[in-house]
Design a protein around this motif. Structure first.
Motif, PDB file in Angstrom:
ATOM      1  N   ARG A 178       5.728  51.725 -11.449  1.00 39.12           N
ATOM      2  CA  ARG A 178       4.574  51.228 -10.702  1.00 39.12           C
ATOM      3  C   ARG A 178       3.510  52.316 -10.683  1.00 39.12           C
ATOM      4  N   ASP A 179       2.355  51.993 -11.253  1.00 39.60           N
ATOM      5  CA  ASP A 179       1.212  52.905 -11.299  1.00 39.60           C
ATOM      6  C   ASP A 179       1.638  54.266 -11.851  1.00 39.60           C
ATOM      7  N   ASP A 180       1.251  55.343 -11.178  1.00 38.70           N
ATOM      8  CA  ASP A 180       1.582  56.698 -11.637  1.00 38.70           C
ATOM      9  C   ASP A 180       2.770  57.287 -10.878  1.00 38.70           C
ATOM     10  N   GLU A 181       3.517  56.443 -10.167  1.00 43.26           N
ATOM     11  CA  GLU A 181       4.668  56.910  -9.401  1.00 43.26           C
ATOM     12  C   GLU A 181       5.834  57.225 -10.336  1.00 43.26           C
ATOM     13  N   PRO A 182       6.757  58.081  -9.868  1.00 38.86           N
ATOM     14  CA  PRO A 182       7.984  58.302 -10.658  1.00 38.86           C
ATOM     15  C   PRO A 182       8.747  56.987 -10.789  1.00 38.86           C
ATOM     16  N   PRO A 183       9.520  56.826 -11.847  1.00 41.79           N
ATOM     17  CA  PRO A 183      10.246  55.566 -12.036  1.00 41.79           C
ATOM     18  C   PRO A 183      11.358  55.373 -11.004  1.00 41.79           C
ATOM     19  N   VAL A 184      11.721  54.115 -10.812  1.00 42.85           N
ATOM     20  CA  VAL A 184      12.878  53.750  -9.999  1.00 42.85           C
ATOM     21  C   VAL A 184      13.970  53.350 -10.979  1.00 42.85           C
ATOM     22  N   VAL A 185      15.161  53.919 -10.815  1.00 45.27           N
ATOM     23  CA  VAL A 185      16.292  53.598 -11.680  1.00 45.27           C
ATOM     24  C   VAL A 185      17.373  52.944 -10.829  1.00 45.27           C
ATOM     25  N   VAL A 227      28.940  56.129  -8.801  1.00 45.58           N
ATOM     26  CA  VAL A 227      28.338  57.278  -8.115  1.00 45.58           C
ATOM     27  C   VAL A 227      27.981  58.359  -9.133  1.00 45.58           C
ATOM     28  N   LEU A 228      28.890  58.633 -10.069  1.00 45.76           N
ATOM     29  CA  LEU A 228      28.613  59.651 -11.087  1.00 45.76           C
ATOM     30  C   LEU A 228      27.431  59.258 -11.970  1.00 45.76           C
ATOM     31  N   GLN A 229      27.319  57.973 -12.309  1.00 45.54           N
ATOM     32  CA  GLN A 229      26.163  57.503 -13.070  1.00 45.54           C
ATOM     33  C   GLN A 229      24.881  57.730 -12.277  1.00 45.54           C
ATOM     34  N   GLY A 230      24.912  57.394 -11.006  1.00 42.46           N
ATOM     35  CA  GLY A 230      23.740  57.588 -10.159  1.00 42.46           C
ATOM     36  C   GLY A 230      23.336  59.036 -10.059  1.00 42.46           C
ATOM     37  N   ILE A 231      24.308  59.917  -9.883  1.00 47.71           N
ATOM     38  CA  ILE A 231      24.019  61.349  -9.794  1.00 47.71           C
ATOM     39  C   ILE A 231      23.409  61.838 -11.102  1.00 47.71           C
ATOM     40  N   ASP A 232      23.920  61.345 -12.220  1.00 45.35           N
ATOM     41  CA  ASP A 232      23.363  61.718 -13.521  1.00 45.35           C
ATOM     42  C   ASP A 232      21.901  61.277 -13.628  1.00 45.35           C
ATOM     43  N   ARG A 233      21.568  60.104 -13.101  1.00 46.39           N
ATOM     44  CA  ARG A 233      20.194  59.595 -13.176  1.00 46.39           C
ATOM     45  C   ARG A 233      19.241  60.371 -12.277  1.00 46.39           C
ATOM     46  N   LEU A 234      19.757  61.105 -11.294  1.00 49.30           N
ATOM     47  CA  LEU A 234      18.901  61.921 -10.434  1.00 49.30           C
ATOM     48  C   LEU A 234      18.185  63.025 -11.209  1.00 49.30           C
ATOM     49  N   ALA A 235      18.677  63.334 -12.420  1.00 52.44           N
ATOM     50  CA  ALA A 235      17.994  64.304 -13.270  1.00 52.44           C
ATOM     51  C   ALA A 235      16.693  63.716 -13.823  1.00 52.44           C
ATOM     52  N   ILE A 236      16.570  62.386 -13.798  1.00 53.94           N
ATOM     53  CA  ILE A 236      15.390  61.694 -14.320  1.00 53.94           C
ATOM     54  C   ILE A 236      14.366  61.456 -13.210  1.00 53.94           C
ATOM     55  N   GLN A 296       7.993  44.159  -5.256  1.00 49.04           N
ATOM     56  CA  GLN A 296       7.386  45.366  -4.701  1.00 49.04           C
ATOM     57  C   GLN A 296       6.334  45.956  -5.640  1.00 49.04           C
ATOM     58  N   GLY A 297       6.006  45.197  -6.689  1.00 52.61           N
ATOM     59  CA  GLY A 297       4.931  45.616  -7.583  1.00 52.61           C
ATOM     60  C   GLY A 297       5.352  46.446  -8.778  1.00 52.61           C
ATOM     61  N   TYR A 298       6.645  46.514  -9.063  1.00 53.09           N
ATOM     62  CA  TYR A 298       7.128  47.293 -10.201  1.00 53.09           C
ATOM     63  C   TYR A 298       7.126  46.453 -11.475  1.00 53.09           C
ATOM     64  N   ASP A 299       6.869  47.095 -12.602  1.00 55.04           N
ATOM     65  CA  ASP A 299       7.087  46.501 -13.922  1.00 55.04           C
ATOM     66  C   ASP A 299       8.521  46.873 -14.283  1.00 55.04           C
ATOM     67  N   VAL A 300       9.406  45.886 -14.429  1.00 51.80           N
ATOM     68  CA  VAL A 300      10.843  46.137 -14.551  1.00 51.80           C
ATOM     69  C   VAL A 300      11.346  45.763 -15.930  1.00 51.80           C
ATOM     70  N   LYS A 301      12.161  46.651 -16.487  1.00 52.59           N
ATOM     71  CA  LYS A 301      12.819  46.399 -17.773  1.00 52.59           C
ATOM     72  C   LYS A 301      14.249  46.888 -17.697  1.00 52.59           C
ATOM     73  N   GLY A 302      15.118  46.267 -18.496  1.00 53.07           N
ATOM     74  CA  GLY A 302      16.539  46.609 -18.467  1.00 53.07           C
ATOM     75  C   GLY A 302      16.972  47.440 -19.657  1.00 53.07           C
ATOM     76  N   GLU A 303      18.034  48.213 -19.437  1.00 50.55           N
ATOM     77  CA  GLU A 303      18.701  49.009 -20.470  1.00 50.55           C
ATOM     78  C   GLU A 303      17.743  49.893 -21.261  1.00 50.55           C
ATOM     79  N   ILE A 304      17.194  50.890 -20.589  1.00 49.89           N
ATOM     80  CA  ILE A 304      16.330  51.867 -21.242  1.00 49.89           C
ATOM     81  C   ILE A 304      17.019  53.224 -21.168  1.00 49.89           C
TER      82      ILE A 304
END
Length: 162
Positions: free
Chosen positions: A41-48, A60-69, A24-32
């Motif tokens: 991707r470009d100037d878009e917010p990151p996908v986690v 689910v709790l990890q995902g909710i925590d990442r919503l702060a990012i 989908q055109g993302y530059d992907v890296k693990g464990e950041i």
């Protein structure tokens, strides 16, 4: 629905998720900074994406925590949940996406969107009507294995007494 990779380790899910996002055109890296997968991707917010072998509260709790990012957070699992419909409703309500990894292929089941429940005016009207018709507060909230004193029951008792 088939069971997918129930014995897979979290790290085994990473290549399929990475391929999906890169496609989908993302530059992907693990464990950041504690995030299992981060796509930019470009100037878009990151996908986690948070990876787990199976669906559970910890994920689910990890995902909710990442919503702060970022608002674009996916939960990726290596096996179909026992109750896929319930899992999808839960993810939708908290604004998380869902990915299932099967046979080295990642499939997006649900994209994250902010949850806005539709109001059920019929249920609300019934709730308020019951509240208005009850006399006093005859049943304590949280009661278990005890009959509930409904407005109908109260009315029936009043008819018997008269």
């Amino acid at each position: 629905m088939e069971k997918a990779r129930a014995g897979a380790r979290e790290v085994d899910l990473y290549p399929a998720v990475k391929r999906l996002l890169e496609g989908q055109g993302y530059d992907v890296k693990g464990e950041i900074h504690g995030c299992d997968v981060v796509g930019v991707r470009d100037d878009e917010p990151p996908v986690v994406v948070e990876l787990k072998r199976g669906f559970g509260l910890e994920l689910v709790l990890q995902g909710i925590d990442r919503l702060a990012i970022t608002d674009t957070v996916y939960l990726a699992v290596g096996a179909w949940p026992r109750d896929p419909g319930g899992v999808q409703r839960l993810c939708r309500r908290v604004g998380l996406g869902l990915i299932v990894v099967s046979d080295d292929r990642a499939d997006v089941i649900l994209d994250p969107v902010p949850y806005r429940p539709r109001r059920d005016m019929r249920r609300r009207t019934r709730l308020l009507g019951e509240h208005q018709r009850r006399v006093g507060d005859p049943t304590a909230g949280g009661s278990v294995r005890r009959p509930i004193m409904t407005a109908y029951r109260q009315q029936a008792i009043r008819c018997l007494v008269v």
